[in-house]
Design a protein around this motif. Structure first.
Motif, PDB file in Angstrom:
ATOM      1  N   TRP A  76       0.843  -1.199   0.100  1.00  0.00           N
ATOM      2  CA  TRP A  76      -0.034   0.072   0.015  1.00  0.00           C
ATOM      3  C   TRP A  76       0.853   1.181  -0.055  1.00  0.00           C
ATOM      4  O   TRP A  76       1.767   1.366   0.946  1.00  0.00           O
ATOM      5  N   ASN A  77       0.644   2.354  -0.929  1.00  0.00           N
ATOM      6  CA  ASN A  77       1.434   3.422  -0.965  1.00  0.00           C
ATOM      7  C   ASN A  77       0.639   4.706  -0.322  1.00  0.00           C
ATOM      8  O   ASN A  77       1.288   5.672  -0.324  1.00  0.00           O
ATOM      9  N   GLU A  78      -0.470   4.209   0.622  1.00  0.00           N
ATOM     10  CA  GLU A  78      -0.963   5.205   1.319  1.00  0.00           C
ATOM     11  C   GLU A  78      -1.996   6.401   0.401  1.00  0.00           C
ATOM     12  O   GLU A  78      -2.313   7.204   0.985  1.00  0.00           O
ATOM     13  N   HIS A  79      -2.045   5.926  -0.895  1.00  0.00           N
ATOM     14  CA  HIS A  79      -2.883   6.858  -1.857  1.00  0.00           C
ATOM     15  C   HIS A  79      -4.061   6.008  -2.524  1.00  0.00           C
ATOM     16  O   HIS A  79      -5.025   6.314  -2.884  1.00  0.00           O
ATOM     17  N   ASP A  80      -3.566   4.481  -2.661  1.00  0.00           N
ATOM     18  CA  ASP A  80      -4.659   3.609  -3.278  1.00  0.00           C
ATOM     19  C   ASP A  80      -5.821   3.444  -2.638  1.00  0.00           C
ATOM     20  O   ASP A  80      -5.799   3.409  -1.296  1.00  0.00           O
ATOM     21  N   PRO A  81      -7.189   3.244  -3.361  1.00  0.00           N
ATOM     22  CA  PRO A  81      -8.419   2.913  -2.613  1.00  0.00           C
ATOM     23  C   PRO A  81      -8.395   1.695  -1.895  1.00  0.00           C
ATOM     24  O   PRO A  81      -9.142   1.355  -1.176  1.00  0.00           O
ATOM     25  N   ILE A  82      -7.336   0.667  -2.241  1.00  0.00           N
ATOM     26  CA  ILE A  82      -7.478  -0.594  -1.821  1.00  0.00           C
ATOM     27  C   ILE A  82      -6.039  -0.983  -1.627  1.00  0.00           C
ATOM     28  O   ILE A  82      -5.043  -0.458  -2.400  1.00  0.00           O
ATOM     29  N   LEU A  83      -5.658  -2.295  -0.968  1.00  0.00           N
ATOM     30  CA  LEU A  83      -4.399  -2.859  -0.830  1.00  0.00           C
ATOM     31  C   LEU A  83      -4.060  -3.626  -2.223  1.00  0.00           C
ATOM     32  O   LEU A  83      -5.081  -3.908  -3.100  1.00  0.00           O
ATOM     33  N   LYS A  84      -2.743  -3.475  -2.704  1.00  0.00           N
ATOM     34  CA  LYS A  84      -2.448  -4.068  -3.722  1.00  0.00           C
ATOM     35  C   LYS A  84      -2.230  -5.560  -3.323  1.00  0.00           C
ATOM     36  O   LYS A  84      -0.974  -5.920  -3.140  1.00  0.00           O
ATOM     37  N   GLU A  85      -3.150  -6.338  -3.482  1.00  0.00           N
ATOM     38  CA  GLU A  85      -3.132  -7.749  -3.030  1.00  0.00           C
ATOM     39  C   GLU A  85      -2.998  -8.824  -4.252  1.00  0.00           C
ATOM     40  O   GLU A  85      -2.361  -9.906  -4.048  1.00  0.00           O
ATOM     41  N   ARG A  86      -3.776  -8.357  -5.450  1.00  0.00           N
ATOM     42  CA  ARG A  86      -3.663  -9.097  -6.595  1.00  0.00           C
ATOM     43  C   ARG A  86      -3.323  -8.111  -7.801  1.00  0.00           C
ATOM     44  O   ARG A  86      -3.673  -7.000  -7.711  1.00  0.00           O
ATOM     45  N   LEU A  87      -3.067  -8.712  -8.997  1.00  0.00           N
ATOM     46  CA  LEU A  87      -2.877  -7.910 -10.211  1.00  0.00           C
ATOM     47  C   LEU A  87      -4.112  -7.533 -10.840  1.00  0.00           C
ATOM     48  O   LEU A  87      -4.988  -8.359 -11.206  1.00  0.00           O
ATOM     49  N   PHE A  88      -4.179  -6.453 -11.296  1.00  0.00           N
ATOM     50  CA  PHE A  88      -5.324  -5.698 -12.017  1.00  0.00           C
ATOM     51  C   PHE A  88      -5.135  -6.021 -13.491  1.00  0.00           C
ATOM     52  O   PHE A  88      -4.047  -5.865 -14.011  1.00  0.00           O
TER      53      PHE A  88
END
Length: 880
Positions: A81-93
């Motif tokens: 998490w970069n503290e800007h995204d609305p969700i954790l980066k847990e999986r690839l989009f």
């Protein structure tokens, strides 16, 4: 013997389970057929990327840099998490099938950099933006673009502007078979310090809520000693130890019912608990008792510009107080051992860039091993975890494959866009896999023919979107090639493997004969055969009472006959019973060859003498036969059907030789289809091929013509001839009823301009590795028969004449140019992407695309398909 080869021996003998843990997690479990419980079969819409963080899967798991046991019961992965995204980066989009202008497509930057076959060492790189990830922009702009425009990629956004991103390197190193080290190193490539949360995850695949498990529910919990205790009945008891003092967060790997109206259980800590706690500050989302079936260690960093941070963790069945004392030494040792392993294989490759390309190709293959779980009967009937499936499911997708029961590690085309196996892709994977791990390659070929895969009628499963679709029959070819590679590797023949697969392929061959040559004319249909937009219409669709005689379908079966003949002759050297079977395939090949020249006694064949090319023939309901003059790979596939029989072989097999000679004597109409060459002192070498010298030269003239098939980067799938001469299927100058309105083929070197096969038909005329590889091997066989005296002009019109072997080498050289740096340091695969071509943090990290632009060499289609494109590893290996 180097340590990695010793580990391979121990794994093969069962002495130590070095492969028990590996990179077996998919990168996308959402949007798959297995997870689709919708009424209309909308796999992409049933579980979306946005739903995935809150929805527990039934059949598998996904994650970034995923790692698990062989049944994916205990899973490791990484969240950021970069503290800007609305969700954790847990999986690839990525985009679903109808969101992109050229079909589904992963919209992330990640690379597989290294791997060993036992997974004793693995390394991958994920590039994570420091600003908000452009989810909505990627969707909206991709939807806006037309088919004539290029795909909109993440580098086209501002996500990586001014180098404001993290290079997150994930390495796994095994201290022992059940002792796994994970090292996460995040580098700040930007000009300023930036916040980064690193959250390694451990979780348990839900095997308990579907109503089929007979064991107690596994658990994770915080142990008094400060580690996470893992108690999984089918895996054992393990400890997950992390360095430092992270914040430990626990929840359940269970669907959050809020927003999922079909589910009513409204208690507990759900799958999105870690996300909701970290991103939304919801302290009630995680279990204060620190137990559950999903856990994360929450590290908070501010990474200085140009600096880096590290996270170390260890998963082991033996917990020690000094778990990190020897951590760095073990990781460094496994890196060295990986170098030693590949140094042996690459000792004859002098170019350092070629060695790096080959090693990354192998890494992609190894990282793309996945656990694949899918029991079709259970999926059709439903389970306790999901609502009852609709009635139409029982007669819908894959309903004829109720026997299929998969729960294995399988080599996938890739882990995101194709998180499922495809039978003919798998055959191509096995050649480069055999170079580094013959046992795994053999296991894969054997697996796909087992009774819980192969249909009772003999059909091999195609892919999960439609197991009943038809892939080209290349399994026998791959089986023979892997057998040969394994023999050279081990110095002995694994006849048990060859015989076991051969017996199952007898059933599959019979299925082809009965199902795809229904009129018994030895001319085959087969349908689309993997060739998507290469034709004027969908060859799998009904043709208004008629049908299509396919030059490629028939050629594939001729090739299949010769592959089976080759295997039968090998088995016959020790068991004469196989001589009769060899004779059967010899005769079947001749009947097919004859039928291609005269379809059903009509006097019309698939060869067009005026054009010097093979074409499909459309049979209309009126009885008329219309050649469809598209110059494509369809007309080059007859080159694949070639085999030589050495005089030594005939001497060893007198019964087969007598039958062969009787047949040639008593069937002179077929005897002229077999070439033979008398070599003094040796006897007759026989050439079995659909092509004699004249026709072969005609095909090679077009294939080696740079204004037709031959590009700077290999053989195109569609001739450039159609750039100036589009082909439309017409009868008496008029369109044919029942074929639709748009039945025109023109030359498009990359992304398709036709919607024929839906959103994922993203190609028409590019260079295609598997077909090029088969062409190269066929030319080598022709040269083996004809020798240096038979020469062809290469390129056509150049005035330069070469042997057939040299023509094969030229195609191989051009394919290799896709990845190798040119004199200016550019790689054609990267196209016009300046960042990929020039940035030192990008330019040596390769993507092995599904296809390549027929004019420029730019990568096209699935960007991580290190499946069949990993054949580059075989081409870069010197012959001999």
């Amino acid at each position: 013997m180097d340590p990695e080869r010793l580990r391979l021996q121990e794994a093969a003998s069962g002495k130590r389970a070095w492969k028990r843990w590996g990179p077996y997690l998919s990168e996308r479990q959402w949007g798959t057929v297995r997870e689709d419980y919708s009424p209309g079969g909308d796999a992409w819409g049933c579980v979306t990327h946005d739903m995935a963080r809150s929805h527990a899967y039934v059949w598998g798991e996904d994650g970034i840099a995923g790692f698990s046991d062989q049944r994916a019961r205990v899973c490791l992965g990484l969240a950021l998490w970069n503290e800007h995204d609305p969700i954790l980066k847990e999986r690839l989009f990525g985009l679903t099938n109808d969101e992109g202008n050229h079909g589904e497509d992963v919209k992330e930057l990640y690379y597989y950099l290294d791997a060993t076959p036992t997974h004793s060492y693995l390394k991958m790189l994920y590039k994570y933006p420091q600003r908000e990830f452009p989810y909505s922009e990627l969707v909206s702009e991709s939807r806006r673009r037309s088919r004539d425009e290029p795909e909109f990629e993440i580098l086209d956004t501002k996500a990586f502007q001014h180098d404001r991103y993290f290079d997150v390197v994930v390495e796994y190193a095994k201290a022992d078979a059940n002792d796994v080290l994970m090292l996460v190193t995040a580098y700040n490539r930007g000009p300023d310090s930036a916040p980064l949360r690193i959250l390694p995850h451990v979780w348990l695949r839900d095997t308990w809520s579907g109503g089929t498990s007979t064991t107690r529910k596994p658990q994770l919990g915080m142990a008094d000693e400060g580690h996470v205790a893992i108690d999984c009945p089918r895996v054992g008891k393990f400890g997950w130890q992390l360095e430092g003092t992270p914040e430990y967060l626990f929840c359940e790997n269970a669907t959050n019912p809020h927003g999922f109206s079909a589910l009513t259980d409204d208690s507990g800590y759900y799958k999105d608990g870690v996300n909701n706690y970290v991103v939304q500050g919801d302290r009630d989302a995680v279990n204060p008792a620190k137990k559950g079936t999903k856990a994360a260690a929450h590290y908070r960093f501010r990474v200085p510009a140009g600096g880096s941070v590290k996270v170390r963790l260890r998963l082991s069945n033996t917990v020690t107080k000094n778990a990190f004392k020897d951590f760095d030494k073990i990781v460094q040792k496994r890196r060295r051992e990986a170098d030693e392993f590949y140094a042996v294989l690459q000792s004859d490759i002098k170019d350092a860039d070629a060695r790096a390309i080959q090693r990354q190709a192998f890494a992609g293959l190894i990282w793309s091993k996945q656990f694949y779980g899918y029991k079709v009967q259970q999926w059709l009937d439903g389970d306790l975890k999901n609502p009852d499936p609709p009635e139409q499911r029982q007669s819908g997708r894959n309903s004829q494959w109720k026997h299929l029961n998969n729960a294995d590690i399988i080599s996938m085309p890739d882990k995101w866009e194709y998180p499922w196996y495809a039978s003919w892709d798998l055959a191509f994977h096995c050649l480069p896999l055999a170079m580094i791990d013959p046992e795994f390659a053999k296991h894969q070929l054997d697996l796909i023919t087992r009774e819980w895969y192969m249909h009772p009628n003999g059909q091999l499963p195609a892919y999960e979107w439609d197991f009943g679709d038809v892939n080209p029959p290349v399994h026998a070819w791959a089986t023979w090639r892997v057998y040969e590679i394994d023999r050279k590797h081990h110095g002995k023949k694994d006849r048990a493997f060859l015989e076991r697969v051969f017996h199952k392929l007898l059933l599959n061959f019979t299925w082809w004969v009965n199902r795809k040559d229904e009129q018994g004319r030895n001319v085959f249909q087969g349908g689309f055969l993997g060739l998507d937009n290469i034709g004027v219409f969908d060859r799998s669709a009904p043709v208004n009472g008629g049908h299509v005689d396919q030059a490629d379908g028939t050629s594939w079966m001729a090739m299949y006959s010769l592959n089976m003949l080759r295997i039968a002759l090998e088995l016959a050297t020790e068991n004469p019973v196989y001589e009769d079977i060899a004779t059967k395939f010899f005769e079947h090949f001749l009947y097919i060859a004859a039928a291609m020249n005269d379809v059903g006694g009509t006097g019309v064949g698939l060869w067009d003498e005026a054009d010097g090319f093979y074409y499909d023939v459309l049979h209309l309901s009126s009885g008329e036969m219309l050649p469809m003059k598209v110059r494509s790979l369809v007309g080059l596939t007859p080159l694949f059907a070639v085999e030589t029989i050495e005089p030594e072989t005939l001497k060893k097999l007198p019964n087969f030789r007598r039958r062969l000679e009787w047949f040639l004597k008593n069937r002179p109409d077929l005897a002229n289809l077999v070439s033979h060459w008398r070599e003094p002192g040796r006897g007759d070498r026989r050439l079995l091929s659909l092509l004699r010298g004249h026709r072969m030269k005609c095909l090679l003239e077009k294939m080696l013509d740079e204004s037709e098939f031959l590009s700077d980067y290999g053989v195109r799938s569609l001739s450039r001839y159609h750039k100036e001469h589009p082909y439309t299927v017409l009868k008496d100058g008029k369109s044919i009823p029942g074929l639709g309105d748009d039945n025109t083929v023109d030359y498009v070197p990359a992304e398709s301009n036709s919607p024929m096969f839906g959103g994922n038909s993203n190609w028409r005329g590019p260079v295609w590795f598997p077909m090029n590889f088969l062409l190269i091997e066929s030319l080598q066989k022709f040269h083996h028969y004809y020798g240096d005296d038979f020469q062809v002009e290469c390129p056509t019109g150049s005035g330069v004449f070469v042997t057939i072997q040299e023509a094969a080498d030229e195609i191989s050289r051009r394919l290799s140019k896709l990845f190798l740096k040119d004199a200016a340091g550019r790689r054609p695969v990267f196209g016009d992407c300046g960042r990929a071509q020039n940035d030192p943090h990008f330019r040596d990290h390769l993507l092995f695309y599904e296809y390549f632009d027929g004019d420029t060499g730019r990568g096209v289609g699935a960007s991580h398909q290190t499946g069949w494109t990993a054949l580059i590893a075989k081409l870069l290996q010197p012959r001999g």
